[in-house]
Scaffold this active site. Structure first.
Site, PDB file in Angstrom:
ATOM      1  N   ASP A  38      21.406  19.944 -20.230  1.00 31.46           N
ATOM      2  CA  ASP A  38      21.927  19.878 -21.597  1.00 31.46           C
ATOM      3  C   ASP A  38      23.369  20.360 -21.590  1.00 31.46           C
ATOM      4  OD1 ASP A  38      22.447  20.413 -24.391  1.00 31.46           O
ATOM      5  OD2 ASP A  38      20.291  20.530 -24.710  1.00 31.46           O
TER       6      ASP A  38
ATOM      7  N   ARG B 196      25.166  20.563 -24.746  1.00 26.65           N
ATOM      8  CA  ARG B 196      25.571  20.767 -26.137  1.00 26.65           C
ATOM      9  C   ARG B 196      26.083  22.183 -26.401  1.00 26.65           C
ATOM     10  NH1 ARG B 196      20.270  18.456 -28.879  1.00 26.65           N
ATOM     11  NH2 ARG B 196      19.456  19.275 -26.922  1.00 26.65           N
TER      12      ARG B 196
END
Length: 415
Positions: free
Chosen positions: A326, A328
């Site tokens: 990930d 983000r």
């Protein structure tokens, strides 16, 4: 055709830049804080690296090159001011609370008039407007009696009344570096390297502390009275949602994104109808900020692996393609909540530990976390959901197939 006879390099300080707008991030008085100036029409006033609407820069360049848009164009901002007032709040004065957006970005015409009079080309980085939305899931909730027509939040035509804000990113580099616990110098160097040297000022202009990065914007949808958001005597429901075009727009059933988004909207509407307010924050971070091409490659890898799609290998397949689960990094996410004046969230419609931790660590209280109802999880998304629950997702129920998922225990990935 744009004039290319003279090129002004901005990568080194020169006498022309002595007229740059002052910047004192976190000052309570916006005139002392100074405006964000990133327009190209008066380069000598610029105090930021990058340009407005950074993710659309290349399209703007094509418009300039083709003659459809002149380089000298300045927008006529008559009647573009916000339809409602937001802030200022105490968080706007805290240089550590907000580092990824300009809290004064919607008020530039109001608070920086004296700079306009001196010839500064200051443009909004936030726009606030009003609209109606209509979604089949909300219409169904009305039909089934879960929501009702009150002619305030939901009209007699079954439209939902919203206030929405579009926010372009404005990064205060010292604050971004502190948020990620790295030095500003290291942050600048990596940003320079990973953008292919797009912004040499990151290295050569340490006096420029702002970056308008070429990434997508954020949209906020507000249900109910905007002023209720900062009022702790009123209930507040919040859904933080990261873009998933395939599910959000086209209804792809391999993930829970659209069902969770519409569930968050329904909960937000209900809270607004009960006298509070609801907020949906929609970030442009497609495919966990790995990009849609990477996301689709991972889909193929998951489906084609020996034994078929499996919760036990859910995280591993992403790492094989992207090198990381990930990207983000929710550390910056709470900034928009602080811009709205949020102090407490009564209902956080999210199972993500990453989002929850980022919010509470930023000083916002979360009273209750709301899971997605089991009946809203598409059959093809069961693998994703079970993997995430085993990896630390908040859930009110039990995780299935724990023995199968023991390989991923302790990892975290949010929706």
């Amino acid at each position: 055709m744009a004039n290319t006879s003279h090129v002004l390099l901005t990568s080194h300080p020169a006498s022309i830049f002595k007229y740059a707008a002052p910047l004192n991030w976190g000052e309570s008085d916006p005139l002392l804080r100074g405006p964000v100036v990133a327009s190209l029409t008066t380069r000598e006033h610029r105090n930021a690296i990058g340009t407005h609407s950074g993710s659309y820069t290349v399209y703007r360049a094509l418009a300039n090159a083709s003659g459809a848009l002149t380089m000298e164009h300045k927008p006529d901002l008559t009647n573009t001011s916000p339809v409602v007032n937001i802030g200022p709040y105490p968080s706007w004065e805290d240089p550590e609370k907000i580092v990824s957006l300009d809290p004064w970005g919607a008020k530039v015409g109001e608070v920086f008039q004296s700079f306009y009079e001196k010839g500064y080309d200051i443009r909004p980085t936030i726009a606030i407007t009003a609209a109606h939305i209509k979604m089949p899931e909300i219409l169904e909730a009305i039909e089934l009696g879960r929501l009702h027509i009150d002619e305030k939040v939901i009209t007699k035509n079954r439209d939902v009344v919203v206030t929405k804000a579009a926010i372009d990113p404005v990064w205060y580099l010292p604050g971004i570096a502190a948020r990620f616990q790295v030095s500003e110098g290291d942050l600048r160097r990596v940003l320079f390297d990973q953008t292919g040297g797009m912004f040499p000022e990151l290295i050569t202009r340490r006096d420029l502390k702002l970056l308008l990065p070429p990434i997508g914007s954020t949209t906020v949808y507000i249900f109910g009275d905007v002023q209720n958001i900062a009022d702790t005597s009123k209930k507040l429901t919040v859904r933080i949602h990261d873009e998933c075009n395939g599910s959000d727009v086209f209804g792809s059933d391999i993930c829970t994104c659209r069902p969770y988004l519409t569930h968050g909207i329904e909960e937000s509407i209900r809270t607004a109808q009960e006298g509070g307010s609801g907020v949906i924050v929609y970030f442009r971070k497609e495919g966990r900020a790995l990009g849609e091409v990477t996301k689709f490659l991972v889909y193929n890898a998951r489906k084609r692996q020996e034994g078929g799609d499996s919760a036990a290998t859910y995280f591993h397949r992403t790492e094989c393609v992207a090198g990381v689960q990930d990207m983000r990094f929710q550390q910056l996410m709470p900034d928009v909540l602080h811009w709205l004046g949020v102090q407490r969230i009564d209902n956080l419609v999210s199972m993500s530990d990453m989002k929850y931790n980022a919010i509470v660590q930023s000083g916002i209280e979360v009273v209750r976390r709301v899971s997605i109802p089991d009946e809203l999880i598409p059959p093809d998304a069961q693998v994703e959901m079970e993997a995430k629950k085993a990896a630390g997702y908040f859930t009110e129920g039990k995780t299935k197939n724990v023995s199968e998922l023991k390989k991923v225990k302790g990892r975290k990935l949010d929706e």
